[in-house]
Design an enzyme around this catalytic site. Sequence first.
Site, PDB file in Angstrom:
ATOM      1  N   LYS A  35       0.833  -1.207   0.000  1.00 29.43           N
ATOM      2  CA  LYS A  35       0.000   0.000   0.000  1.00 29.43           C
ATOM      3  C   LYS A  35       0.870   1.260   0.000  1.00 29.43           C
ATOM      4  O   LYS A  35       2.062   1.191   0.332  1.00 29.43           O
ATOM      5  CB  LYS A  35      -0.917   0.000   1.227  1.00 29.43           C
ATOM      6  CG  LYS A  35      -0.165   0.056   2.558  1.00 29.43           C
ATOM      7  CD  LYS A  35      -1.107  -0.169   3.731  1.00 29.43           C
ATOM      8  CE  LYS A  35      -0.368  -0.075   5.051  1.00 29.43           C
ATOM      9  NZ  LYS A  35      -1.241  -0.457   6.190  1.00 29.43           N
ATOM     10  N   TYR A 260      13.304  31.661   7.134  1.00 30.48           N
ATOM     11  CA  TYR A 260      12.158  32.418   7.634  1.00 30.48           C
ATOM     12  C   TYR A 260      12.215  32.561   9.145  1.00 30.48           C
ATOM     13  O   TYR A 260      12.468  31.594   9.859  1.00 30.48           O
ATOM     14  CB  TYR A 260      10.850  31.713   7.255  1.00 30.48           C
ATOM     15  CG  TYR A 260      10.531  31.762   5.781  1.00 30.48           C
ATOM     16  CD1 TYR A 260      10.269  32.976   5.148  1.00 30.48           C
ATOM     17  CD2 TYR A 260      10.496  30.597   5.035  1.00 30.48           C
ATOM     18  CE1 TYR A 260       9.973  33.016   3.787  1.00 30.48           C
ATOM     19  CE2 TYR A 260      10.193  30.625   3.673  1.00 30.48           C
ATOM     20  CZ  TYR A 260       9.931  31.843   3.063  1.00 30.48           C
ATOM     21  OH  TYR A 260       9.642  31.881   1.727  1.00 30.48           O
TER      22      TYR A 260
HETATM   23  C1  LIG Z   1      -0.710  -1.528   6.823  1.00 30.88           C
HETATM   24  C2  LIG Z   1      -1.420  -2.782   7.211  1.00 30.88           C
HETATM   25  C3  LIG Z   1      -0.693  -3.967   7.389  1.00 30.88           C
HETATM   26  C4  LIG Z   1       0.812  -4.003   7.375  1.00 30.88           C
HETATM   27  O1  LIG Z   1       1.247  -3.593   8.658  1.00 30.88           O
HETATM   28  P1  LIG Z   1       2.807  -3.513   8.998  1.00 30.88           P
HETATM   29  O2  LIG Z   1       2.848  -3.218  10.445  1.00 30.88           O
HETATM   30  O3  LIG Z   1       3.328  -2.407   8.171  1.00 30.88           O
HETATM   31  O4  LIG Z   1       3.394  -4.814   8.637  1.00 30.88           O
HETATM   32  C5  LIG Z   1      -1.397  -5.130   7.642  1.00 30.88           C
HETATM   33  N1  LIG Z   1      -2.744  -5.123   7.725  1.00 30.88           N
HETATM   34  C6  LIG Z   1      -3.469  -3.995   7.587  1.00 30.88           C
HETATM   35  C7  LIG Z   1      -4.942  -4.071   7.696  1.00 30.88           C
HETATM   36  C8  LIG Z   1      -2.840  -2.786   7.335  1.00 30.88           C
HETATM   37  O5  LIG Z   1      -3.550  -1.674   7.196  1.00 30.88           O
END
Ligand SMILES: *Cc1c(COP(=O)(O)O)cnc(C)c1O
Length: 380
Positions: A35, A260
Amino acid sequence: MTDSPSQLLVHDDAIRANTAYFADLTGGRVMAVLKADAFGHGAVARSVLESGASSIGVTSVAEALDLRASGVRSPILSWLNPVDADFESAVVADIDLAVSSTPLLMAVSRAAVRVGSRARVHLHIDVGMGRDGCPAEEWSALCTIASELQRLGSVHVVGVMGHMSCADRPEHPQNQRERLVFANAVRTARRRGLAPSVTHLAATAATVTGVGRGFDLHRIGAGLYGIDPSGVSDRLRRALSLTTRVVTSREARAGTGVGYGLDFVAERGTNLALLPIGYGDGLPRSASGRAEVLVRGRRRPLVGRFSMDMVVADTGDDRIPPGEPVTVFGPGGDGEPTAAEWARWANTIEHEIVTRIGTRVARIHRTTTSPTSPQEAMHA
Ligand SMILES: *Cc1c(COP(=O)(O)O)cnc(C)c1O
């Protein structure tokens, strides 16, 4: 943007090694979580599938369809979508869909009917995180409806999933509770006539610490990229280096203010190097006044408030010529800061640092983790 002065080098070797480690640890039961553009690492599907992952997990249908379009044929699960998502395209492209509510299940079922097919569904139980997932009180009803739709032929429940809230602290009593809720949910699904072939509870922390092991699949995200939320594993390799190059440098007299608000004022004469990267490229502005970069083998503080497009490094007695390579963060083996250090400077977690690198930064995939020579950096 191959001529962009800033580059995000993606060390595919490290991702492959991390994937192989998790495949080994879980007996080959890795769903690689890609993702958010693979946590900012870009096109890594091939690397993870060739090194032991058996399927891929993403958030949205759009992400899943992009992966299919790029040639990925393995199972892909998409777990978070609004009711009006493009479930028709997902079903046609053979994307597994997680659903956490009756309205979502109905939307997926209707889409499958419209395209004359059957949707592959994972029912998602909230084991205690109070976020995504079906509340435990509604689980039985969701299973009953899913069972009925399965009998009618519009859905096939292939999986049950949950996600743990405290797995980075293995001694936390919540872990035991969440395992129980999950095991009960799987039992309830079976009692309602469903026969999920993949149950999956653990992400990276739950896998590394062991609190979520014992089910059919492990959804590994952070760990693939060398991030262990539990801090337990010493086997993971970080997979990104962010580099840039000095644009100009100048001598600055004592009393010179920078940026800034003039938050920084030089106490004595020094040299300042201007770097063409800023919060518009993902450097957290909240790290202003704390962060460092590596220039010519030495840590140099970034001084003054970060701008959108640039930051300034204090290089002390060294006048650094234009074009000199700068490492913003990397795996850490050569003295450069890591994304974990950036996270501390910005009071956040490493995930946020790596997922925010902007589109002006060129992504370059490399197969070795050897340090980049200036010539390579110029011609990569
Ligand atoms: C992002 C996510 C994962 C992966 O989690 P990690 O801690 O990055 O391994 C797994 N399951 C869901 C539902 C997620 O949203």
